[in-house]
Design an enzyme around this catalytic site. Structure first.
Site, PDB file in Angstrom:
ATOM      1  N   CYS A   1      28.582  14.704  62.847  1.00 11.68           N
ATOM      2  CA  CYS A   1      29.215  14.239  64.321  1.00 11.68           C
ATOM      3  C   CYS A   1      28.193  14.769  65.324  1.00 11.68           C
ATOM      4  O   CYS A   1      27.906  16.045  65.098  1.00 11.68           O
ATOM      5  CB  CYS A   1      30.823  14.660  64.576  1.00 11.68           C
ATOM      6  SG  CYS A   1      31.031  14.640  66.203  1.00 11.68           S
TER       7      CYS A   1
ATOM      8  N   SER B   1      28.650  40.041  40.914  1.00 13.62           N
ATOM      9  CA  SER B   1      29.178  39.079  40.192  1.00 13.62           C
ATOM     10  C   SER B   1      28.203  38.486  39.112  1.00 13.62           C
ATOM     11  O   SER B   1      27.312  39.118  38.930  1.00 13.62           O
ATOM     12  CB  SER B   1      29.766  37.924  41.200  1.00 13.62           C
ATOM     13  OG  SER B   1      28.814  37.645  41.945  1.00 13.62           O
TER      14      SER B   1
ATOM     15  N   ASP C   1      60.701  50.316  20.749  1.00 13.74           N
ATOM     16  CA  ASP C   1      60.681  50.425  22.437  1.00 13.74           C
ATOM     17  C   ASP C   1      61.959  51.232  22.423  1.00 13.74           C
ATOM     18  O   ASP C   1      62.181  52.192  23.420  1.00 13.74           O
ATOM     19  CB  ASP C   1      61.364  49.124  22.746  1.00 13.74           C
ATOM     20  CG  ASP C   1      60.092  47.954  22.916  1.00 13.74           C
ATOM     21  OD1 ASP C   1      59.026  48.543  22.631  1.00 13.74           O
ATOM     22  OD2 ASP C   1      60.550  46.814  23.472  1.00 13.74           O
TER      23      ASP C   1
ATOM     24  N   ARG D   1      38.055  45.342  43.718  1.00 10.25           N
ATOM     25  CA  ARG D   1      36.374  44.949  43.667  1.00 10.25           C
ATOM     26  C   ARG D   1      36.282  44.372  45.318  1.00 10.25           C
ATOM     27  O   ARG D   1      35.057  44.702  45.828  1.00 10.25           O
ATOM     28  CB  ARG D   1      36.128  43.433  42.946  1.00 10.25           C
ATOM     29  CG  ARG D   1      34.741  43.006  43.230  1.00 10.25           C
ATOM     30  CD  ARG D   1      34.654  42.009  42.156  1.00 10.25           C
ATOM     31  NE  ARG D   1      33.038  41.640  42.350  1.00 10.25           N
ATOM     32  CZ  ARG D   1      32.727  40.632  43.171  1.00 10.25           C
ATOM     33  NH1 ARG D   1      33.757  40.266  43.813  1.00 10.25           N
ATOM     34  NH2 ARG D   1      31.275  40.228  43.362  1.00 10.25           N
TER      35      ARG D   1
ATOM     36  N   CYS E   1      33.781   9.642  64.036  1.00  8.26           N
ATOM     37  CA  CYS E   1      34.401  10.808  64.175  1.00  8.26           C
ATOM     38  C   CYS E   1      35.847  10.652  64.197  1.00  8.26           C
ATOM     39  O   CYS E   1      36.467  10.047  65.094  1.00  8.26           O
ATOM     40  CB  CYS E   1      33.730  11.911  64.864  1.00  8.26           C
ATOM     41  SG  CYS E   1      34.478  13.388  64.838  1.00  8.26           S
TER      42      CYS E   1
ATOM     43  N   LYS F   1      35.751  36.034  29.155  1.00  2.71           N
ATOM     44  CA  LYS F   1      35.577  36.517  30.655  1.00  2.71           C
ATOM     45  C   LYS F   1      37.113  36.199  31.103  1.00  2.71           C
ATOM     46  O   LYS F   1      37.620  35.173  30.962  1.00  2.71           O
ATOM     47  CB  LYS F   1      34.801  35.501  31.457  1.00  2.71           C
ATOM     48  CG  LYS F   1      34.800  35.798  32.948  1.00  2.71           C
ATOM     49  CD  LYS F   1      33.669  34.727  33.530  1.00  2.71           C
ATOM     50  CE  LYS F   1      33.404  35.408  35.045  1.00  2.71           C
ATOM     51  NZ  LYS F   1      34.609  35.112  35.811  1.00  2.71           N
TER      52      LYS F   1
ATOM     53  N   GLU G   1      31.507  38.699  25.223  1.00  2.00           N
ATOM     54  CA  GLU G   1      33.062  39.081  25.696  1.00  2.00           C
ATOM     55  C   GLU G   1      33.865  38.232  26.260  1.00  2.00           C
ATOM     56  O   GLU G   1      33.275  37.011  26.845  1.00  2.00           O
ATOM     57  CB  GLU G   1      32.938  40.296  26.374  1.00  2.00           C
ATOM     58  CG  GLU G   1      32.416  41.526  26.049  1.00  2.00           C
ATOM     59  CD  GLU G   1      31.984  42.574  27.176  1.00  2.00           C
ATOM     60  OE1 GLU G   1      32.377  42.372  28.265  1.00  2.00           O
ATOM     61  OE2 GLU G   1      31.337  43.793  26.936  1.00  2.00           O
TER      62      GLU G   1
ATOM     63  N   LYS H   1      26.042  39.700  27.426  1.00  2.00           N
ATOM     64  CA  LYS H   1      25.499  40.909  28.169  1.00  2.00           C
ATOM     65  C   LYS H   1      24.341  41.064  27.100  1.00  2.00           C
ATOM     66  O   LYS H   1      24.583  41.215  26.096  1.00  2.00           O
ATOM     67  CB  LYS H   1      26.420  41.850  28.436  1.00  2.00           C
ATOM     68  CG  LYS H   1      27.543  41.545  29.250  1.00  2.00           C
ATOM     69  CD  LYS H   1      28.284  42.575  29.193  1.00  2.00           C
ATOM     70  CE  LYS H   1      29.673  42.355  30.164  1.00  2.00           C
ATOM     71  NZ  LYS H   1      30.643  43.293  30.379  1.00  2.00           N
TER      72      LYS H   1
END
Ligand code: IVH
Length: 671
Positions: free
Chosen positions: A428, A82, A33, A136, A410, A115, A113, A291
């Site tokens: 209702c 999706s 680093d 997205r 209700c 998810k 893979e 896939k």
């Protein structure tokens, strides 16, 4: 002197980029680093001395200025779909069998893979340079988050030098996430400085990406794995394995756990191993994605409305925790449907505090034998509302009480409720029921509808109870003076609410139509109708069921609901009032310049050798043709495959153009 500095700057940039590549892509860092920081500082001081030598691609330029006008929306060239879900081994196997059947049992490979539970993102590189990054969004339209993605050292500003020139265009898709250790560090720091904590790593990543000031994003340590290419120019990948290797070679991080597999058993084994190892992985995953490897076969399999047929998301079992039911309450939605909700002893479920869980309906209560005071296991997967997975019957206390919706009226106004015929739900029956009206008004103002900021459920209720709003149009009649005298309102909050009401007036067709709350008309359907109606509410009000059923994606239930809605005068009046009071529907711009078949109304019959009917339909629609199911005088062409049905005879009778499989390319005008 300057020439030497130029060379030094280039060498430093290369060294830093090489380090990023070794660190983020190869997972094999070559520098400590401290060595890295030293290079960075050296570069900064040289650039300070020679400002004219600073390149926009320099790693020092990753953090730019804050954007002040919010996030700009962009349409995705290719929608970001999706995935359909498989919830257990049996469903994974069904996916495998389905794919084999569609492809006539040929020998194929799959790729499995992890998810990743993060945020889908699209990275657009033009001539090798990062041009834009989009969220997205709803899959069709995303938000521009370039300024923030640029701060992520794992995302190359420039694709790495290949022996070949970079492609003119490539759109790469992946998932931005925050590692679990970085998430914990972030929350620890926030706790120390008394800031609100993020509920989970996904929310922390989302919150970090949606910042106007990129320096905040830069401080957040976001990561990325990419897994698909949405579109590209001048490179054609044969399959997923080749594509992932390419991404890695140009400096894009890909998940090292991706694996080529062969069959249903391999899929289940991969999924199980991943689930077992889940706790040892330093980022959140919620399943595996399986896939089809070969891209030509993917094309043959094609797409459903919102997900491809060539992939499935196999979900992990949801996390569970124990609690106790304290009470059961009834909630009335805007359609009048009553949902029983369990109030439970508050518990922490994967970082989120939970105090209620949905019971869905009476059948669910009866089937699981859920009683007030029972001890239960609750679960939550993704963003879904928590639900009760199991009653711990061994622990049932003596004061456990059975519950039946039919014993109640209700809750809000005491009106009668009744079981809907042939359904599990109670409703209702009073359309003027306070809970229903409040639900409708809240929905109209909500984020995905008219998006009236500051008009949340509490304010809606207050204005309704103060007799200021009864219907949507009343919102646009509100004046500053009506608000400022109300409890909880001050001059500033009244001004702000009036401002956001005015702001909401210029809106889009899908937002307004979704806001009307017509049953079964969600956001997706509203967009489909927008296209058909050219953003005209007048046209929508005139649509007849038969015409709507011809629209791809609209079924009989939706069509009938829309027609019925506009048959009610009061509904038309309210809409017209909104328009008179200043609501303005902007026309949605559909880019149709590339569509050469806008005037074609096509019907397909029979089966085809070179492609599936689904693919054919897709290609036609991509070119602007509308594809319908029955031949009528309006049909402009019938596409005929093997074993055509009665449609051929009808088309011949009506003298409609017939197109055979070997004439398709010409007809599609794609050449
Ligand atoms: S492929 C057409 N692969 O899951 C499907 N998606 O539920 C393209 N996701 O929107 C997506 N890890 O944001 C794919 N290895 C992976 C993924 C993945 C996470 C997300 C992605 C997508 C969502 C679908």
């Amino acid at each position: 002197m300057e020439k030497k500095a130029k060379q030094q700057i280039k060498t430093l940039i290369d060294q830093i980029n090489n380090h990023n590549y070794a660190y983020y892509v190869l997972d094999d860092p070559k520098l400590t680093d401290m060595e890295y920081d030293n290079l960075f500082r050296e570069l900064e001081s040289l650039e300070e001395k020679y400002p004219n030598l600073v390149s926009p691609m320099s790693p020092t330029q990753r953090v730019g200025h804050p954007v002040d006008s919010g996030f700009q929306g962009y349409n995705h060239d290719v929608p970001m779909l999706s995935l359909s879900n498989a919830i257990d081994s049996a469903e994974i196997n069904e996916f495998y069998k389905r794919v084999l059947k569609w492809l006539n049992n040929i020998d194929i490979d799959f790729v499995a893979e992890p998810k990743i539970d993060g945020l889908g993102v699209s990275l657009i590189y033009r001539n090798g340079l990062l041009e834009r990054a989009l969220t997205r969004g709803d899959g069709f339209k995303g938000e521009d988050i370039t300024h923030n993605v640029k701060t992520m050292p794992s995302v190359p500003l420039e694709l790495r030098d290949l022996e070949n020139t970079p492609p003119p265009f490539i759109e790469i898709r992946g998932e931005i996430f925050m590692s679990i250790s970085d998430f914990k560090k972030l929350n620890d720091n926030r706790k120390k400085s008394n800031e609100k904590l993020f509920a989970n790593a996904r929310n922390a990543a989302a919150g970090s990406v949606r910042q106007l000031d990129p320096s905040i994003t830069a401080s957040r340590n976001l990561s990325i794995f990419c897994y698909e290419v949405g579109g590209s120019d001048k490179i054609n990948f044969k399959n997923q394995i080749e594509m992932l290797a390419y991404l890695k070679s140009v400096g894009i991080p890909v998940n090292p756990l991706s694996k080529k597999i062969k069959n249903g058993n391999d899929m289940i084994a991969y999924h199980k191993t991943l689930e077992e190892n889940r706790l040892h992985i330093n980022y959140e995953i919620d399943g595996s994605v399986i896939k089809v490897n070969d891209y030509k076969l993917r094309d043959r399999l094609g797409l459903r409305a919102r997900s491809p047929r060539w992939a499935v998301a196999a979900k992990f079992k949801a996390k569970q925790t124990e609690s106790q039911i304290l009470d059961i309450e009834l909630q009335v939605g805007r359609t009048g449907v009553i949902t029983p909700v369990a109030k439970i002893r508050e518990v922490d479920l994967s970082g989120v505090m939970i105090s209620s869980a949905t019971l869905h309906n009476q059948d669910e209560i009866d089937r699981k034998d859920i009683r007030i005071n029972d001890f239960i296991l609750i679960e939550r997967s993704g963003d879904v509302i928590p639900k009760i997975s199991k009653v711990l019957k061994d622990k049932r206390p003596i004061n456990a009480k059975q519950f039946s919706i039919s014993d109640y009226n209700c809750p809000e106004s005491g009106c009668k409720i009744e079981r809907i015929k042939n359904q599990a739900a109670y409703r209702c029956l009073n359309i003027n029921c306070k809970s229903r009206v409040l639900g409708m008004l809240e929905h109209f103002c909500s984020k995905n509808a008219m998006n009236i900021e500051g008009m949340g459920p509490q304010i809606v209720k207050q204005l309704f109870e103060g007799n200021l709003i009864n219907h949507f149009d009343d919102i646009y009649k509100l004046k500053y003076n009506d608000l400022v005298s109300l409890e909880r309102f001050k001059e500033k909050s009244a001004t702000n609410l009036i401002k956001s009401i005015n702001h909401s007036k210029v809106t889009t067709f899908p937002r307004f139509v979704f806001g009307l709350g017509i049953s079964n008309v969600g956001q997706h359907i509203s967009k489909v109708i927008d296209k058909h109606c050219n953003s005209s509410l007048k046209k929508l009000g005139e649509l007849k069921v038969e015409e709507m059923e011809e629209i791809d994606g609209i079924g009989a239930t939706v069509a009938i609901a829309i027609e019925n809605y506009f048959k009610i005068d009061k509904n038309n009046q309210i809409i017209n009032n909104c328009l008179k009071l200043g609501v303005e529907i902007e026309s949605t711009h559909f880019d149709q310049s590339h569509m050469k078949m806008l005037n074609e109304k096509v019907v397909i019959t029979g089966s085809f050798q070179s492609l599936s009917r689904g693919d054919l339909k897709q290609r036609l629609e991509k070119n602007g043709a509308s594809v319908t199911t029955s031949v009528s005088s309006k049909t402009t062409a019938l596409i005929v495959g093997n074993n055509p049905g009665s449609k051929l005879k009808k088309a011949q009778k009506l003298n409609i153009k017939i197109v055979h499989e070997n004439e398709l390319d010409k007809f599609l005008k794609e050449n």
